[in-house]
Scaffold this motif. Structure first.
Motif, short mmCIF file in Angstrom:
data_model
loop_
_atom_site.label_atom_id
_atom_site.label_comp_id
_atom_site.label_asym_id
_atom_site.label_seq_id
_atom_site.Cartn_x
_atom_site.Cartn_y
_atom_site.Cartn_z
N VAL A 11 -12.67 85.44 36.66
CA VAL A 11 -11.52 86.28 36.36
C VAL A 11 -10.76 85.66 35.19
CG1 VAL A 11 -9.40 87.35 37.24
CG2 VAL A 11 -11.30 86.89 38.81
N GLY A 19 -3.45 88.95 37.41
CA GLY A 19 -4.67 88.15 37.33
C GLY A 19 -4.77 87.15 38.46
N VAL A 89 -14.57 89.75 35.77
CA VAL A 89 -13.38 90.59 35.65
C VAL A 89 -12.70 90.29 34.32
CG1 VAL A 89 -11.22 91.34 36.70
CG2 VAL A 89 -13.10 90.55 38.17
N ASN A 91 -9.85 90.65 32.68
CA ASN A 91 -8.45 90.98 32.96
C ASN A 91 -7.50 90.48 31.88
OD1 ASN A 91 -6.02 91.49 34.85
ND2 ASN A 91 -5.91 89.29 34.46
N MET A 142 -10.23 95.52 33.24
CA MET A 142 -8.87 95.96 33.52
C MET A 142 -8.28 96.47 32.20
SD MET A 142 -8.76 95.34 36.72
CE MET A 142 -7.03 95.52 37.10
#
Length: 232
Positions: A11, A19, A89, A91, A142
């Protein structure tokens, strides 16, 4: 209940706010989370929180998405620690305020577009081999409603809109090209949302609701390709 036991998840932008919430949520459901942030202290705060909650595991890394060298170093560090990655991810992105184009300095515009757009492309590129080595790879982006065509409701700076449109275009073509390999590319387009608040229809979207969408998408069977979440 979502069970993500043993999944290896990276992430970005996980040192604060949504986050951090994403990283801790993955860990709470059993994942091993590679937490990255520009600030190593912030990343370690997230892994400390994961450790205190006591289920999944977290490891902290520095990754400044505005710096190609930092992106490559983070990808190399992950390659040294794991032979595969199940979920990436994307983000990390710096929000930029300012309705007028002249409201911010040039270097802030460069950092916003570079970190969000170029940073996402480079990190995905350098982690793709690890994702291809997974039996259930997902890439989660995201993005933001600012990346939607015709969206005008945010007070974000035009450079943030530009960055998010670039990120959305990248996600769309990668979804098309990677699907044949079984790699799901999942994008979320939330409007400006709040970190905390009652989760009722009359209130703003909360960060927890956005996180729940991510967990739902990655936990679906492999024949289920959810490409996008769009929000009112």
């Amino acid at each position: 209940m979502v069970n993500l036991d043993g999944l290896r998840v990276a992430v970005t932008g996980a040192g604060r706010a949504s986050g951090r919430l994403l990283a801790t949520a993955f860990a709470e459901h059993g994942a091993q989370v590679f937490v990255s942030a520009r600030d190593e202290v912030a990343a370690r705060r997230t892994t400390d929180s994961i450790r205190q909650r006591g289920r999944g595991r977290g490891e902290a890394f520095v990754c400044d998405l505005t710096s190609p060298d930092s992106v490559r170093a983070f990808a190399a560090a992950l390659t040294d620690r794991t032979d595969h990655l199940d979920v990436l991810v994307n983000n990390g992105a710096g929000y930029l305020h300012g309705v007028d184009l002249g409201d911010v300095e040039d270097d802030h515009i460069i950092a916003t577009i570079g970190g969000t757009a170029t940073g996402t492309v480079l990190l995905t590129k350098h982690l793709l081999a690890l994702l291809r080595a997974s039996t259930r790879p997902d890439i989660v982006n995201m993005i933001s409603a600012c990346g939607e065509v015709g969206h005008h409701r945010s007070e974000a700076h035009p450079a943030f809109y530009a960055a998010k449109h670039a990120q959305a275009g990248f996600a769309e073509i990668m979804s098309h090209r990677l699907r044949v390999e079984g790699i799901r590319v999942i994008s979320l387009f939330p409007p400006d949302f709040v970190q905390h608040g009652p989760r009722v229809a009359s209130n703003n979207l909360t960060a927890q609701s956005v996180v729940d969408c991510v967990l739902f998408a990655v936990s679906q069977p492999r024949d289920c390709f959810i490409r996008e979440f769009r929000f009112e």
